[in-house]
Design a protein around this motif. Structure first.
Motif, short mmCIF file in Angstrom:
data_model
loop_
_atom_site.label_atom_id
_atom_site.label_comp_id
_atom_site.label_asym_id
_atom_site.label_seq_id
_atom_site.Cartn_x
_atom_site.Cartn_y
_atom_site.Cartn_z
N GLU A 50 0.84 -1.20 0.00
CA GLU A 50 0.00 0.00 0.00
C GLU A 50 0.87 1.25 0.00
OE1 GLU A 50 -3.36 2.42 -0.02
OE2 GLU A 50 -3.12 0.31 -0.50
N ALA A 51 1.92 1.24 0.82
CA ALA A 51 2.84 2.39 0.86
C ALA A 51 3.53 2.57 -0.48
CB ALA A 51 3.87 2.20 1.97
N ASP A 52 3.89 1.48 -1.13
CA ASP A 52 4.51 1.56 -2.44
C ASP A 52 3.55 2.13 -3.46
OD1 ASP A 52 6.71 1.05 -4.27
OD2 ASP A 52 5.50 -0.61 -5.05
N ARG A 53 2.29 1.71 -3.40
CA ARG A 53 1.28 2.22 -4.33
C ARG A 53 1.08 3.73 -4.12
NH1 ARG A 53 -3.47 3.98 -4.48
NH2 ARG A 53 -3.93 3.63 -2.30
N VAL A 54 0.99 4.12 -2.85
CA VAL A 54 0.81 5.54 -2.54
C VAL A 54 2.03 6.34 -3.00
CG1 VAL A 54 0.65 7.19 -0.64
CG2 VAL A 54 -0.79 5.16 -0.65
N SER A 55 3.22 5.78 -2.80
CA SER A 55 4.45 6.45 -3.22
C SER A 55 4.47 6.65 -4.73
CB SER A 55 5.66 5.62 -2.79
OG SER A 55 6.85 6.18 -3.29
N LYS A 56 4.08 5.63 -5.48
CA LYS A 56 4.03 5.76 -6.94
C LYS A 56 3.00 6.80 -7.36
CE LYS A 56 5.68 1.13 -7.96
NZ LYS A 56 5.36 -0.21 -8.45
N ILE A 62 3.36 14.52 -8.23
CA ILE A 62 4.44 15.50 -8.19
C ILE A 62 4.89 15.83 -9.61
CG2 ILE A 62 6.88 15.83 -7.56
CD1 ILE A 62 6.21 14.29 -4.96
N LYS A 63 4.99 14.82 -10.46
CA LYS A 63 5.39 15.06 -11.85
C LYS A 63 4.36 15.94 -12.55
CE LYS A 63 6.79 12.70 -16.05
NZ LYS A 63 6.94 11.41 -16.73
N ALA A 64 3.07 15.64 -12.35
CA ALA A 64 2.01 16.46 -12.95
C ALA A 64 2.07 17.88 -12.40
CB ALA A 64 0.65 15.83 -12.69
N TRP A 65 2.31 18.02 -11.10
CA TRP A 65 2.40 19.33 -10.48
C TRP A 65 3.58 20.12 -11.06
CZ3 TRP A 65 -0.28 22.45 -7.36
CH2 TRP A 65 0.39 23.50 -6.74
N ASP A 66 4.72 19.44 -11.22
CA ASP A 66 5.89 20.11 -11.79
C ASP A 66 5.61 20.57 -13.22
OD1 ASP A 66 7.40 19.87 -9.51
OD2 ASP A 66 8.45 18.05 -10.18
N GLU A 67 4.92 19.74 -14.00
CA GLU A 67 4.58 20.12 -15.37
C GLU A 67 3.65 21.34 -15.39
OE1 GLU A 67 3.00 16.58 -17.14
OE2 GLU A 67 4.97 15.63 -17.32
N LYS A 68 2.68 21.37 -14.46
CA LYS A 68 1.80 22.53 -14.38
C LYS A 68 2.57 23.77 -13.98
CE LYS A 68 -2.26 22.22 -12.40
NZ LYS A 68 -3.29 21.85 -11.41
N MET A 69 3.51 23.62 -13.05
CA MET A 69 4.27 24.76 -12.56
C MET A 69 5.22 25.31 -13.63
SD MET A 69 3.04 25.47 -9.71
CE MET A 69 4.17 26.72 -9.18
N GLU A 70 5.71 24.42 -14.52
CA GLU A 70 6.59 24.89 -15.59
C GLU A 70 5.84 25.81 -16.54
OE1 GLU A 70 8.25 21.48 -17.49
OE2 GLU A 70 9.56 21.00 -15.81
N LYS A 71 4.54 25.59 -16.70
CA LYS A 71 3.74 26.40 -17.61
C LYS A 71 3.38 27.74 -16.99
CE LYS A 71 1.77 22.34 -19.82
NZ LYS A 71 0.57 21.55 -20.03
N LYS A 72 3.48 27.86 -15.70
CA LYS A 72 3.11 29.11 -15.02
C LYS A 72 4.31 30.03 -14.93
CE LYS A 72 -0.66 27.15 -12.55
NZ LYS A 72 -1.70 27.55 -11.72
N ALA A 73 4.04 31.31 -14.77
CA ALA A 73 5.11 32.29 -14.67
C ALA A 73 5.85 32.10 -13.35
CB ALA A 73 4.53 33.69 -14.74
N ASP A 74 7.15 32.30 -13.42
CA ASP A 74 7.91 32.20 -12.17
C ASP A 74 7.95 33.58 -11.50
OD1 ASP A 74 9.65 33.57 -13.78
OD2 ASP A 74 11.36 32.24 -13.47
N LYS A 75 8.58 33.65 -10.38
CA LYS A 75 8.58 34.87 -9.56
C LYS A 75 9.21 36.04 -10.32
CE LYS A 75 10.08 36.55 -5.07
NZ LYS A 75 10.82 36.26 -3.85
N ASP A 76 10.29 35.79 -11.05
CA ASP A 76 10.96 36.86 -11.79
C ASP A 76 10.05 37.43 -12.87
OD1 ASP A 76 13.24 36.51 -10.27
OD2 ASP A 76 14.14 35.09 -11.68
N ASP A 77 9.31 36.56 -13.55
CA ASP A 77 8.37 37.04 -14.58
C ASP A 77 7.29 37.91 -13.97
OD1 ASP A 77 9.73 35.70 -16.57
OD2 ASP A 77 8.42 33.93 -16.51
#
Length: 112
Positions: A50-56, A62-77
């Protein structure tokens, strides 16, 4: 004497039988402990799976979140855009004054 020998042999046999009985009881207890450990190991395996499933799933999230964050403006922008807007607002009255001056200046030559 033969009876005494038989009694002695019987006592030895009973002693050996008692030792076997004690040994079997100890083995029984060890087997019970092993079976209890097997249950605990199986429960641990369920929890680990179960822990392994949750970890995956968390890695995917996290990968989806990172992809969404790449599309958003960063602090400098964001800071750059805010500065541009601030400059525009600060310079607007000056540009309006220049435009009025140009209109007044041109109106003198147009009306003549």
């Amino acid at each position: 004497m033969s009876e005494q020998k038989e009694v002695d042999d019987m006592e030895k046999f009973m002693t050996i039988l008692m030792d076997v009985k004690v040994s079997l009881a100890q083995q029984n207890q060890k087997l019970d402990n092993v079976l209890d450990m097997k249950k605990k190991v199986e429960q641990t395996q369920v929890v680990a799976n179960e822990a392994d499933r949750v970890s995956k799933q968390n890695k995917k999230d996290i990968k989806a979140w990172d992809e969404k964050m790449e599309k958003k403006a960063d602090k400098d922008d964001v800071e750059r855009i805010i500065k541009q807007k601030d400059n525009w607002h600060r310079n607007l009255p000056a540009w309006i004054a220049v435009a009025i001056s140009v209109i007044v200046f041109l109106s003198q030559y147009i009306s003549i």
